[in-house]
Scaffold this motif. Structure first.
Motif, short mmCIF file in Angstrom:
data_model
loop_
_atom_site.label_atom_id
_atom_site.label_comp_id
_atom_site.label_asym_id
_atom_site.label_seq_id
_atom_site.Cartn_x
_atom_site.Cartn_y
_atom_site.Cartn_z
N PRO A 35 0.68 -1.24 -0.07
CA PRO A 35 -0.04 0.00 0.04
C PRO A 35 0.80 1.03 0.05
O PRO A 35 2.10 1.27 0.43
CB PRO A 35 -0.78 0.01 1.17
N ARG A 62 -7.75 5.67 -1.58
CA ARG A 62 -7.78 4.15 -1.34
C ARG A 62 -7.74 3.46 -2.86
O ARG A 62 -6.90 2.64 -3.12
CB ARG A 62 -9.12 3.67 -0.60
N LEU A 67 -3.38 3.80 1.19
CA LEU A 67 -3.96 3.35 2.30
C LEU A 67 -3.77 4.20 3.74
O LEU A 67 -4.77 4.11 4.47
CB LEU A 67 -3.86 1.63 2.55
N VAL A 354 -1.43 -3.58 -3.61
CA VAL A 354 -1.85 -3.00 -4.77
C VAL A 354 -1.43 -3.38 -6.14
O VAL A 354 -0.31 -3.62 -6.53
CB VAL A 354 -1.18 -1.28 -4.61
N THR A 390 -6.96 -2.97 -5.70
CA THR A 390 -6.40 -2.98 -4.47
C THR A 390 -6.91 -4.02 -3.76
O THR A 390 -7.90 -4.47 -3.78
CB THR A 390 -6.80 -1.66 -3.75
N PHE A 392 -7.13 -4.25 0.40
CA PHE A 392 -7.18 -3.78 1.46
C PHE A 392 -7.93 -4.40 2.40
O PHE A 392 -9.45 -4.17 2.26
CB PHE A 392 -7.20 -2.37 1.38
#
Length: 393
Positions: A35, A62, A67, A354, A390, A392
């Motif tokens: 990130p 984001r 992040l 990412v 992404t 996350f």
């Protein structure tokens, strides 16, 4: 596929995310990065929600790979009450999906006259303190305030600017500003402030980070400070690596930003500093603005560039231009910023990944930009490179 994801981040991914990542990377040339960590962005909340909110800018951050985002204290109200910061961080995570890291006010009200409640700010979870671009009443106040902050083990973030030299300037002092009749900001306004602050760091021993350096002499000073072993780091805004004061031609208010876009000579020095490690990190310096903020005459318009959406394309270009290797880029936009912000442990614990397609061509339009702010000199240009997914939590 270029996998730059440290082992600890791979272990943070779920089995579903790992499988999805494997499928996506088999379909095209991709980079897998940790990130991104941004050392300076203005999300416009609290106080300037007409330009953006924690929700709008958090989601834009984001989706573009950020992040973790550091915000300076010059919001409205100013970030000087440690007891209110937890709620701000919670809202950034709940509404925008990002982890907010807050710089508390170094002086009360950012007025540069006396120290703020630094103990309360530390207790409230501030990662460091700063006076943003606001001046100090005098150098003695600066010295005593740094001595006070050092007793709490707080790092200080500086945005070097000597107001008696920058005055009401709106552009880099040079041919372009003169030709357009714009009041200039000499490079020395930054370097005089930086030299004073570096000497104060040497005297007090406080750890310091210098953000958004923009000129050749500043990079030379940072090189000197590091050679001397001072506890200092620095960053540069991504747009300074690709834009110069030439972009102001025709009174282009989209290129009006503070610190100003400098000369080609300055830009080349910044690129060299990035390459040789003098510059530790690249920040977005994201400053979204609504559609009316840039419509006034140049000097009366609002400075700032919306940078979250174009950041990765410009980062990809740094690798293609051989300014940085891909490994160095990861250091500058992911790992080093986390260290500078003092969040490495949290960064690794939260994890994430990412996925970037460095060759994806896209046009910068109102529709393709996710930020509320569409204020960018890159508008309607075709860029190459973008975050495509992404992973996350």
């Amino acid at each position: 596929m270029h996998d730059l994801l440290p082992k600890v981040f791979k272990e943070s991914l779920s089995q579903i995310a790992t499988a999805q990542l494997a499928k996506l990377t088999s379909e095209r040339e991709t980079w897998i990065l940790p990130p991104l960590v941004d050392l300076c962005a203005r999300l416009r909340e609290p106080g300037q929600q007409q330009h953006g909110t924690l929700e709008s800018e958090g989601r834009a951050a984001r989706a573009n790979g950020f992040l973790h985002v550091v915000i300076p204290p010059d919001t409205n109200p100013i970030l000087e009450n440690g007891s209110l910061l937890k709620g701000l961080r919670e809202r950034a995570l709940d509404d925008g999906g990002i982890y907010l890291h807050i710089l508390g006010a170094l002086t009360a009200g950012l007025e540069g006259e006396r120290p703020s409640n630094i103990a309360g700010l530390k207790k409230g979870g501030c990662i460091a303190v700063s006076n943003a671009r606001r001046p100090f009443q005098n150098d003695l106040v600066l010295l005593r305030t740094l001595e006070y902050a050092a007793t709490f083990g707080m790092k200080v973030f500086f945005y070097p600017d000597e107001p008696s030299l920058s005055g009401d300037g709106v552009a880099h002092e040079g041919y372009i500003a003169s030709y357009h009749g714009l009041q200039g900001i000499p490079w020395i306004a930054e370097t005089v402030a930086l030299s004073t602050q570096l000497l104060m760091v040497e005297e007090t021993g406080i750890a310091a980070h210098f953000s958004q350096l923009s000129c050749k002499s500043s990079i030379e000073l940072m090189r000197w400070a590091k050679d001397k072993g001072l506890p200092v780091t620095c960053d540069v805004a991504m747009h300074q690596l690709y834009l110069t004061d030439d972009n102001l031609e025709g009174f282009n208010a989209q290129a009006y930003v503070l610190p100003p876009l400098r000369s080609n000579t300055d830009q080349q020095a910044i690129r060299r500093g990035l390459k040789d490690g003098t510059i530790d990190a690249i920040c977005s310096h994201h400053e979204p603005l609504n559609s009316t903020a840039k419509k006034a005459p140049f000097a009366e318009s609002t400075p700032g560039i919306s940078n979250f959406d174009t950041f990765m394309a410009l980062a990809c270009q740094l690798v293609k231009d051989e300014v940085l290797t891909l490994e160095q880029l990861v250091d500058k936009i992911c790992l080093n910023p986390a260290k500078i912000a003092g969040i490495s442990e949290q960064y690794e614990t939260i994890g994430g990944a990412v996925l970037v397609d460095p060759n994806l061509e896209w046009q910068v339009t109102s529709e393709s930009m996710l930020s509320n702010g569409k204020n960018t000199p890159f508008f309607n240009q075709t860029l190459q490179g973008r975050v495509v997914e992404t992973f996350f939590g």
